[in-house]
Design a protein around this motif. Structure first.
Motif, mmCIF file in Angstrom:
data_model
loop_
_atom_site.group_PDB
_atom_site.id
_atom_site.type_symbol
_atom_site.label_atom_id
_atom_site.label_comp_id
_atom_site.label_asym_id
_atom_site.label_seq_id
_atom_site.Cartn_x
_atom_site.Cartn_y
_atom_site.Cartn_z
ATOM 1 N N VAL A 55 -2.558 4.802 -4.497
ATOM 2 C CA VAL A 55 -2.558 3.638 -3.609
ATOM 3 C C VAL A 55 -3.788 3.725 -2.720
ATOM 4 O O VAL A 55 -4.035 4.765 -2.087
ATOM 5 C CB VAL A 55 -1.289 3.593 -2.736
ATOM 6 C CG1 VAL A 55 -1.289 2.336 -1.866
ATOM 7 C CG2 VAL A 55 -0.039 3.652 -3.590
ATOM 8 N N ALA A 56 -4.575 2.647 -2.694
ATOM 9 C CA ALA A 56 -5.756 2.586 -1.835
ATOM 10 C C ALA A 56 -5.426 1.815 -0.569
ATOM 11 O O ALA A 56 -4.669 0.825 -0.601
ATOM 12 C CB ALA A 56 -6.915 1.926 -2.578
ATOM 13 N N TYR A 57 -6.002 2.277 0.560
ATOM 14 C CA TYR A 57 -5.735 1.654 1.861
ATOM 15 C C TYR A 57 -7.041 1.224 2.516
ATOM 16 O O TYR A 57 -8.109 1.800 2.258
ATOM 17 C CB TYR A 57 -5.031 2.650 2.799
ATOM 18 C CG TYR A 57 -3.649 3.054 2.363
ATOM 19 C CD1 TYR A 57 -2.523 2.389 2.834
ATOM 20 C CD2 TYR A 57 -3.462 4.109 1.483
ATOM 21 C CE1 TYR A 57 -1.248 2.763 2.449
ATOM 22 C CE2 TYR A 57 -2.194 4.503 1.078
ATOM 23 C CZ TYR A 57 -1.091 3.825 1.562
ATOM 24 O OH TYR A 57 0.168 4.206 1.166
ATOM 25 N N ASN A 58 -6.952 0.230 3.364
ATOM 26 C CA ASN A 58 -8.053 -0.110 4.246
ATOM 27 C C ASN A 58 -8.054 0.927 5.367
ATOM 28 O O ASN A 58 -7.107 0.994 6.160
ATOM 29 C CB ASN A 58 -7.863 -1.519 4.816
ATOM 30 C CG ASN A 58 -9.019 -1.959 5.683
ATOM 31 O OD1 ASN A 58 -9.462 -1.224 6.559
ATOM 32 N ND2 ASN A 58 -9.492 -3.177 5.461
ATOM 33 N N ALA A 59 -9.093 1.746 5.410
ATOM 34 C CA ALA A 59 -9.111 2.861 6.351
ATOM 35 C C ALA A 59 -9.197 2.401 7.799
ATOM 36 O O ALA A 59 -8.904 3.182 8.710
ATOM 37 C CB ALA A 59 -10.284 3.786 6.040
ATOM 38 N N ALA A 60 -9.583 1.138 8.023
ATOM 39 C CA ALA A 60 -9.670 0.633 9.389
ATOM 40 C C ALA A 60 -8.336 0.112 9.885
ATOM 41 O O ALA A 60 -7.959 0.315 11.052
ATOM 42 C CB ALA A 60 -10.726 -0.469 9.468
ATOM 43 N N THR A 61 -7.581 -0.565 8.998
ATOM 44 C CA THR A 61 -6.326 -1.185 9.427
ATOM 45 C C THR A 61 -5.078 -0.463 8.948
ATOM 46 O O THR A 61 -3.992 -0.673 9.475
ATOM 47 C CB THR A 61 -6.267 -2.638 8.912
ATOM 48 O OG1 THR A 61 -6.191 -2.625 7.475
ATOM 49 C CG2 THR A 61 -7.499 -3.425 9.347
ATOM 50 N N GLY A 62 -5.230 0.356 7.911
ATOM 51 C CA GLY A 62 -4.077 1.033 7.332
ATOM 52 C C GLY A 62 -3.321 0.197 6.328
ATOM 53 O O GLY A 62 -2.302 0.647 5.789
ATOM 54 N N ALA A 63 -3.806 -0.987 6.021
ATOM 55 C CA ALA A 63 -3.122 -1.873 5.077
ATOM 56 C C ALA A 63 -3.433 -1.463 3.645
ATOM 57 O O ALA A 63 -4.535 -0.999 3.332
ATOM 58 C CB ALA A 63 -3.561 -3.322 5.308
ATOM 59 N N VAL A 64 -2.448 -1.659 2.765
ATOM 60 C CA VAL A 64 -2.654 -1.389 1.343
ATOM 61 C C VAL A 64 -3.635 -2.413 0.779
ATOM 62 O O VAL A 64 -3.530 -3.618 1.040
ATOM 63 C CB VAL A 64 -1.321 -1.462 0.580
ATOM 64 C CG1 VAL A 64 -1.558 -1.357 -0.927
ATOM 65 C CG2 VAL A 64 -0.383 -0.363 1.049
ATOM 66 N N THR A 65 -4.603 -1.928 -0.012
ATOM 67 C CA THR A 65 -5.568 -2.823 -0.649
ATOM 68 C C THR A 65 -5.396 -2.886 -2.162
ATOM 69 O O THR A 65 -5.757 -3.888 -2.778
ATOM 70 C CB THR A 65 -7.009 -2.390 -0.339
ATOM 71 O OG1 THR A 65 -7.216 -1.050 -0.827
ATOM 72 C CG2 THR A 65 -7.277 -2.442 1.155
ATOM 73 N N ALA B 118 -2.455 -5.780 -3.258
ATOM 74 C CA ALA B 118 -1.329 -5.435 -2.379
ATOM 75 C C ALA B 118 -0.139 -6.349 -2.629
ATOM 76 O O ALA B 118 1.015 -5.955 -2.435
ATOM 77 C CB ALA B 118 -1.769 -5.518 -0.923
ATOM 78 N N ALA B 119 -0.420 -7.563 -3.108
ATOM 79 C CA ALA B 119 0.654 -8.506 -3.395
ATOM 80 C C ALA B 119 1.236 -8.335 -4.788
ATOM 81 O O ALA B 119 2.166 -9.054 -5.174
ATOM 82 C CB ALA B 119 0.141 -9.931 -3.234
ATOM 83 N N GLY B 120 0.694 -7.389 -5.564
ATOM 84 C CA GLY B 120 1.206 -7.140 -6.900
ATOM 85 C C GLY B 120 0.516 -7.923 -7.991
ATOM 86 O O GLY B 120 0.936 -7.875 -9.156
ATOM 87 N N VAL B 121 -0.550 -8.649 -7.676
ATOM 88 C CA VAL B 121 -1.283 -9.431 -8.673
ATOM 89 C C VAL B 121 -2.195 -8.502 -9.476
ATOM 90 O O VAL B 121 -2.934 -7.690 -8.902
ATOM 91 C CB VAL B 121 -2.114 -10.532 -7.988
ATOM 92 C CG1 VAL B 121 -2.931 -11.305 -9.037
ATOM 93 C CG2 VAL B 121 -1.206 -11.482 -7.213
ATOM 94 N N VAL B 122 -2.135 -8.591 -10.803
ATOM 95 C CA VAL B 122 -2.963 -7.750 -11.664
ATOM 96 C C VAL B 122 -4.427 -8.158 -11.528
ATOM 97 O O VAL B 122 -4.784 -9.328 -11.765
ATOM 98 C CB VAL B 122 -2.520 -7.858 -13.136
ATOM 99 C CG1 VAL B 122 -3.461 -7.060 -14.029
ATOM 100 C CG2 VAL B 122 -1.088 -7.369 -13.290
#
Length: 663
Positions: free
Chosen positions: A337-347, A395-399
């Motif tokens: 799982v990759a994250y936005n290191a600034a916000t912590g949101a999944v990318t 993050a929304a599950g879109v391929v």
């Protein structure tokens, strides 16, 4: 029953003719082994490691290196490949590491789980520099490290030690007789709050010590079948937790291995081996800028399957003929799982993996005639790469990516040959030539990764089109023993690794460096390896040095540059004092020259010289006091250098004290 061992450096107990001999070791090497540059580390060296770790023992072989200078307390487990002769450059092993004939590299990464292989479980290690697969199996382009389990010793052995930071190490082995055979059950546990890998002036609130907590357990049984066959079985499990540089930057490696081996020592000698490996890895990457999680490698399951059959027909006439086949299959899958290191949101959610396979046939003939020994071997390998894939979802599950990579397969023929000529008592010449093959690992083919340091993001992309590495090598050596107390050895070599896999910089800005794993035309390494030993009563001294000129030959910017992570010089010397049985004192000095972190020689790591010591003093009733000293000069050994503000360091001065019994 008599227990004995045939490994170099391991005592041999002779059986009476009427007794059944249980050895617990492989078939003995032939006389042709001397045609190749090799060094054997015996039980004394294994049990006198200043850190108590197997990679520390191998550091006494000049030219041995891992991807980084750190050991299995603070290195990332996926970056602990083994290499020789300055043919390094990435984290995968170019040296074939075997334990009782079983390849130990991780099926996914090609790294070696050093923390799962405790020195006290081994009887000897033979290091053969230079490639040439021969009967070893494919993968030995830089050399082969053969580790052999220890013969049965005393019923109980163990050691408990603590260091000046409060870290601890606990080992134990139970070796009961089982009828006409024996068993060995052993365990090891190492833990500690760790040491600072970050220099004082670079520490921030998120900085953390290199905490480690690892255990391994092994059970081995040896039983005779009839009068000239022996069944050997081994199961091993390990679990390893580490933290590197920042709080939360945790890695976890685990595995379970099993192998079964049938050895025939009669007129028709044979070695039948099968094994299974189940490995796992997870890793969290912390941004060096925001100190948030940037990547979570949640699961990386990998499996390895393989087997080998070798037959030695009784051809006579001074010949030792080896015929056989081997098979290896590796499969690995990555879920991260990759994250936005600034916000912590999944990318993104990413998956990747694939399979590698190798089926080999080999024949080798060693012929000894008077003072001359000749050896010649050929291999044919049917290799394949298949099942490769890379998928990604938002993050929304879109391929957002769904790649299926084409399968590839072909035949490769390699060989080796050598000659050993005994000129007189204590003097011999040797020469050899060889070719070798290494498949790219699943990690190199399919896994991309990124790191952030000093505000710069370094992205390294995988390459599913990587070709196999191919080695051509030549060497000649002279071994002298002009007196019973003096031995000298010198080897000159030229190795060319074609299609060498390297992390190549393809784009660079002020904030981003983009690299890709690519096949460069070749890495050419030429050099000299020197060794000497002196024995005088209770005193002895031995040392070795490797001087290597290693350069990249390619059409790109790397042409003429030294491969990353490869020093020109490495050397070590050890003085040993053994005044009586059970007493031992060892003082060692080890030096590694400067080396570059990157392919374009921008980041230069300083040379490092460390002083190490080991003392054993009997206390009576089978117990001994153990004192160990690592890096006694407290040298700042750089293990990673990406600018003056982004440095990692190896272990500082460390002093251990403990009790050993039964060993």
């Amino acid at each position: 029953m008599t227990i004995c061992a045939l490994a170099g450096g391991v005592p041999v107990a002779q059986a009476q003719e009427s007794e059944l001999t249980v050895i617990g070791q492989p078939l003995p090497p032939s006389a042709a082994q001397g045609a190749y540059s090799s060094q054997t580390l015996g039980r004394d060296a294994l049990m006198a490691a200043p850190s108590g770790r197997i990679e520390d023992v191998l550091g006494n072989v000049a030219g041995f290196q891992q991807f980084r200078r750190s050991d299995s307390r603070s290195a990332n487990p996926s970056a602990q490949g083994a290499n020789l002769r300055a043919l390094g450059g990435n984290a995968a092993s170019r040296t074939l590491v075997l334990l009782d004939g079983v390849p130990m590299a991780d099926p996914m990464f090609g790294a070696v789980p050093w923390s799962a292989m405790a020195p006290e479980r081994l009887g000897a290690i033979r290091v053969t520099r230079g490639g040439g697969s021969g009967a070893f199996g494919a993968g030995a382009v830089a050399g082969t490290i053969e580790m052999e389990s220890a013969p049965r010793g005393s019923l109980m052995q163990g050691e408990a030690a603590v260091n000046d930071r409060g870290e601890s190490s606990l080992t134990g082995m139970l070796s009961p007789r089982l009828g006409a055979g024996f068993a060995q059950v052993s365990g090891r546990w190492d833990r500690g709050a760790g040491f600072w890998t970050t220099p004082v002036d670079q520490r921030v609130p998120a900085s953390a010590k290199a905490r480690f907590d690892s255990w391994s357990a092994s059970a081995r049984a040896v039983a005779p079948i009839g009068t000239d066959m022996e069944l050997q079985g081994r199961v091993t499990a390990y679990d390893d937790h580490r933290t590197l540089r920042f709080a939360g930057a945790n890695s976890h490696a685990s595995g379970e291995d099993a192998s079964l081996r049938l050895i025939g020592r009669g007129r028709w000698k044979f070695d039948l081996l099968g094994y299974l490996q189940d490995r796992g890895f997870s890793n969290i990457t912390i941004s060096a800028t925001t100190f948030r999680t940037s990547l979570d490698q949640r699961q990386t399951p990998a499996t390895g399957l393989g087997g080998k059959l070798e037959i030695r027909p009784p051809v006579g006439g001074g010949h030792v003929l080896r015929l056989g086949a081997d098979w290896r299959r590796a499969q690995g899958d990555l879920s991260e799982v990759a994250y936005n290191a600034a916000t912590g949101a999944v990318t993104a959610y990413r998956n990747a993996g694939g399979r590698n396979e190798d089926k080999g046939l080999f024949v080798e003939d060693d012929w000894q005639q008077g003072p001359l020994t000749l050896t010649l071997g050929l291999r044919a390998d049917r290799w394949s790469v298949d099942g490769g894939y890379n998928t990604a979802r938002s993050a929304a599950g879109v391929v957002t990516q769904d790649l299926r990579h084409a399968s590839r397969a072909d035949w490769a023929v390699t060989g080796r040959g050598g000659a050993l000529l005994k000129l007189a008592d204590g003097a011999s010449l040797r020469a050899s030539a060889y070719t070798g093959l290494r498949q790219p690992t699943i990690n190199e083919l399919y896994r991309s990764f990124s790191l952030v340091a000093s505000g710069v993001t370094t992205v390294t992309n995988a390459n599913p089109l990587l070709a196999n590495e191919k080695l051509e090598g030549y060497e000649a050596g002279l071994d002298l023993a002009p007196a019973p107390w003096l031995k000298l050895s010198a080897t000159a070599f030229i190795n060319r690794l074609g299609n060498a896999i390297a992390n190549v910089t393809i784009a660079q800005t002020a904030t981003t460096i983009t690299r890709q794993r690519q096949n460069v035309d070749a890495i050419r390494a030429k050099g000299v390896e020197l060794a000497a030993s002196v024995h005088a009563g209770a005193w002895s001294m031995e040392g070795s040095m490797a001087l290597t000129d290693s350069v990249v030959r390619t059409s790109g910017a790397m042409n003429g540059m030294r491969p990353s992570q490869t020093p020109r010089v490495s050397a070590n010397v050890q003085a040993r004092w053994q005044p009586a049985k059970g007493w031992q004192a060892v003082l060692g000095l080890r030096h590694v020259g400067p080396q570059y972190e990157d392919d374009l020689q921008v980041f230069r790591m300083a040379p490092a010289t460390t002083l190490n010591a080991f003392v054993q003093a009997p206390l009576g009733h089978g117990a001994s006091l153990i004192l160990r000293g690592e890096n006694l000069g407290d040298a700042a050994v750089q293990t990673r250098y990406q600018g003056a503000n982004s440095i990692d360091l190896a272990a500082p001065r460390t002093v251990w004290a403990g009790i050993r019994f039964g060993g």
